[in-house]
Write a protein that holds these residues in place. Sequence first.
Motif, PDB file in Angstrom:
ATOM      1  N   ASP A  84      -9.738  -9.899   2.323  1.00 61.51           N
ATOM      2  CA  ASP A  84     -10.965  -9.058   2.293  1.00 61.51           C
ATOM      3  C   ASP A  84     -11.046  -8.170   3.328  1.00 61.51           C
ATOM      4  N   ALA A  85     -10.872  -8.641   4.575  1.00 57.60           N
ATOM      5  CA  ALA A  85     -11.043  -8.030   5.785  1.00 57.60           C
ATOM      6  C   ALA A  85      -9.598  -6.650   5.879  1.00 57.60           C
ATOM      7  N   LEU A  86      -8.688  -7.122   5.375  1.00 59.75           N
ATOM      8  CA  LEU A  86      -7.760  -6.036   5.367  1.00 59.75           C
ATOM      9  C   LEU A  86      -7.970  -5.065   4.293  1.00 59.75           C
ATOM     10  N   VAL A  87      -8.538  -5.357   3.084  1.00 61.64           N
ATOM     11  CA  VAL A  87      -8.751  -4.320   2.160  1.00 61.64           C
ATOM     12  C   VAL A  87     -10.118  -3.421   2.773  1.00 61.64           C
ATOM     13  N   GLN A  88     -10.904  -3.900   3.462  1.00 58.85           N
ATOM     14  CA  GLN A  88     -11.857  -3.089   4.230  1.00 58.85           C
ATOM     15  C   GLN A  88     -11.476  -2.114   5.258  1.00 58.85           C
ATOM     16  N   VAL A  89     -10.542  -2.759   6.137  1.00 54.08           N
ATOM     17  CA  VAL A  89      -9.810  -1.930   7.013  1.00 54.08           C
ATOM     18  C   VAL A  89      -8.992  -0.850   6.484  1.00 54.08           C
ATOM     19  N   TRP A  90      -8.434  -0.891   5.350  1.00 52.43           N
ATOM     20  CA  TRP A  90      -7.595  -0.101   4.903  1.00 52.43           C
ATOM     21  C   TRP A  90      -8.329   1.076   4.271  1.00 52.43           C
ATOM     22  N   GLU A  91      -9.159   0.595   3.608  1.00 50.74           N
ATOM     23  CA  GLU A  91     -10.196   1.691   3.384  1.00 50.74           C
ATOM     24  C   GLU A  91     -11.099   2.575   4.324  1.00 50.74           C
ATOM     25  N   GLU A  92     -11.270   1.935   5.296  1.00 51.05           N
ATOM     26  CA  GLU A  92     -11.738   2.766   6.578  1.00 51.05           C
ATOM     27  C   GLU A  92     -11.021   3.497   7.238  1.00 51.05           C
ATOM     28  N   ILE A  93      -9.782   3.299   7.195  1.00 44.64           N
ATOM     29  CA  ILE A  93      -8.823   4.291   8.030  1.00 44.64           C
ATOM     30  C   ILE A  93      -8.929   5.696   7.765  1.00 44.64           C
ATOM     31  N   PRO A  94      -9.188   6.558   8.729  1.00 43.34           N
ATOM     32  CA  PRO A  94      -9.393   8.108   8.439  1.00 43.34           C
ATOM     33  C   PRO A  94      -8.412   8.580   7.957  1.00 43.34           C
ATOM     34  N   GLN A  95      -8.428   9.530   6.771  1.00 42.64           N
ATOM     35  CA  GLN A  95      -7.650  10.290   6.133  1.00 42.64           C
ATOM     36  C   GLN A  95      -6.671  10.896   7.145  1.00 42.64           C
ATOM     37  N   GLU A  96      -7.569  11.619   8.223  1.00 41.33           N
ATOM     38  CA  GLU A  96      -6.765  12.427   9.183  1.00 41.33           C
ATOM     39  C   GLU A  96      -5.774  11.762  10.027  1.00 41.33           C
ATOM     40  N   THR A  97      -5.977  10.360  10.292  1.00 40.01           N
ATOM     41  CA  THR A  97      -5.020   9.532  11.027  1.00 40.01           C
ATOM     42  C   THR A  97      -3.854   9.412  10.085  1.00 40.01           C
ATOM     43  N   ILE A  98      -3.901   9.239   8.910  1.00 38.86           N
ATOM     44  CA  ILE A  98      -2.572   9.214   7.793  1.00 38.86           C
ATOM     45  C   ILE A  98      -2.068  10.746   7.854  1.00 38.86           C
ATOM     46  N   GLY A 130       0.779  -1.118  -0.018  1.00 39.17           N
ATOM     47  CA  GLY A 130       0.229  -0.058   0.042  1.00 39.17           C
ATOM     48  C   GLY A 130       0.799   1.259   0.156  1.00 39.17           C
ATOM     49  N   GLY A 131       0.303   2.363  -0.467  1.00 37.66           N
ATOM     50  CA  GLY A 131       1.035   3.513  -0.476  1.00 37.66           C
ATOM     51  C   GLY A 131      -0.188   4.649   0.168  1.00 37.66           C
ATOM     52  N   ILE A 132       0.601   5.637   1.044  1.00 37.08           N
ATOM     53  CA  ILE A 132      -0.125   6.770   1.957  1.00 37.08           C
ATOM     54  C   ILE A 132       0.552   8.056   1.550  1.00 37.08           C
ATOM     55  N   SER A 133      -0.392   9.159   1.396  1.00 38.44           N
ATOM     56  CA  SER A 133       0.341  10.313   1.419  1.00 38.44           C
ATOM     57  C   SER A 133      -0.641  11.516   2.018  1.00 38.44           C
ATOM     58  N   LEU A 134      -0.242  12.564   2.060  1.00 35.40           N
ATOM     59  CA  LEU A 134      -1.091  13.579   2.787  1.00 35.40           C
ATOM     60  C   LEU A 134      -2.489  13.694   2.235  1.00 35.40           C
ATOM     61  N   GLU A 135      -2.912  13.617   0.961  1.00 34.05           N
ATOM     62  CA  GLU A 135      -3.849  13.969   0.483  1.00 34.05           C
ATOM     63  C   GLU A 135      -4.911  12.620   0.128  1.00 34.05           C
ATOM     64  N   GLY A 136      -4.257  11.589   0.394  1.00 32.34           N
ATOM     65  CA  GLY A 136      -4.975  10.071  -0.073  1.00 32.34           C
ATOM     66  C   GLY A 136      -4.023   9.006   0.219  1.00 32.34           C
ATOM     67  N   ARG A 137      -4.591   7.920  -0.420  1.00 33.06           N
ATOM     68  CA  ARG A 137      -3.689   6.568  -0.493  1.00 33.06           C
ATOM     69  C   ARG A 137      -4.168   5.889  -1.634  1.00 33.06           C
ATOM     70  N   THR A 138      -3.322   4.901  -1.989  1.00 35.28           N
ATOM     71  CA  THR A 138      -3.594   3.844  -3.207  1.00 35.28           C
ATOM     72  C   THR A 138      -4.601   2.767  -2.740  1.00 35.28           C
ATOM     73  N   ALA A 139      -4.874   2.094  -3.545  1.00 35.47           N
ATOM     74  CA  ALA A 139      -5.653   0.886  -3.229  1.00 35.47           C
ATOM     75  C   ALA A 139      -4.652  -0.213  -2.516  1.00 35.47           C
ATOM     76  N   LEU A 140      -5.214  -0.898  -1.743  1.00 31.95           N
ATOM     77  CA  LEU A 140      -4.328  -1.990  -1.004  1.00 31.95           C
ATOM     78  C   LEU A 140      -4.417  -3.134  -2.004  1.00 31.95           C
ATOM     79  N   HIS A 141      -2.990  -3.317  -2.330  1.00 29.00           N
ATOM     80  CA  HIS A 141      -2.835  -4.688  -3.306  1.00 29.00           C
ATOM     81  C   HIS A 141      -2.507  -5.872  -2.732  1.00 29.00           C
ATOM     82  N   VAL A 142      -3.284  -6.900  -2.431  1.00 29.88           N
ATOM     83  CA  VAL A 142      -2.949  -8.061  -2.122  1.00 29.88           C
ATOM     84  C   VAL A 142      -2.125  -8.923  -3.199  1.00 29.88           C
TER      85      VAL A 142
END
Length: 230
Positions: A192-206, A85-97
């Motif tokens: 599936d759970a990891l992808v869901q959790v990844w998408e639910e992490i608030p951007q403010e946390t990142i 996965g990849g994260i930045s101040l403004e967003g994130r990539t899709a989580l790749h399994v």
Amino acid sequence: MRARHPQMGVVLTAQHRAGRLAFAREHQDWQICHWRLVLFTDESRFTLSTCDRRDRVWRRRGERSAACNILQHDWFGSGSVMVWGGISLEGRTALHVLTRGLTAIRYRDEILRPLVRPYAGAVGPGFLLMQDSARPHVAGVCQQFLQDEGIEAMGWPARSPDLNPIEHIWDIMSRSIHQRHVAPQTVQELADALVQVWEEIPQETIRHLIRSMPRRCREVIQARGGHTQY
């Protein structure tokens, strides 16, 4: 003094410390406008056995081996899932399994081309790819691809997970999976759970984690390239 669990840290040689110190000194004065251009990336492996040694039980003396006080954990029989996965101040990539082991060709074709290249285009001029020095990352075919696409990779010091804010995202995800009322029972359920959790992490946390980069650099400098609290 009281007995405590020791903090875990990677082995750092004098060369590692020097590289970490040089990086921290070079980037200690970077402002948020600089870090905004960086995509922090990493791979991580998650297992179906999610014991993290944080569990505690209340028991009487002599009841240590009672069945109700034993957390059963299969160290070798459980499956696992590796993700990127990849994260930045403004967003994130899709989580790749990753369904198989990561090779240089797969890193280029499954991650750099479909995920990093579009992200770099969205960020625009000045985009920086943060990746560690894992062998697939620095392979010639991947370096050539980045060069051809005009994507610049940061010079990242070896043995520096404490400098990468995405490491905290992996920990958040692991805790979230571990705390579910119904834990994943199969590798597919875990993925599936990891992808869901990844998408639910608030951007403010990142954002909060990436804003800590100046402090991380200062701590590395204070530790003369050694371990930090991160």
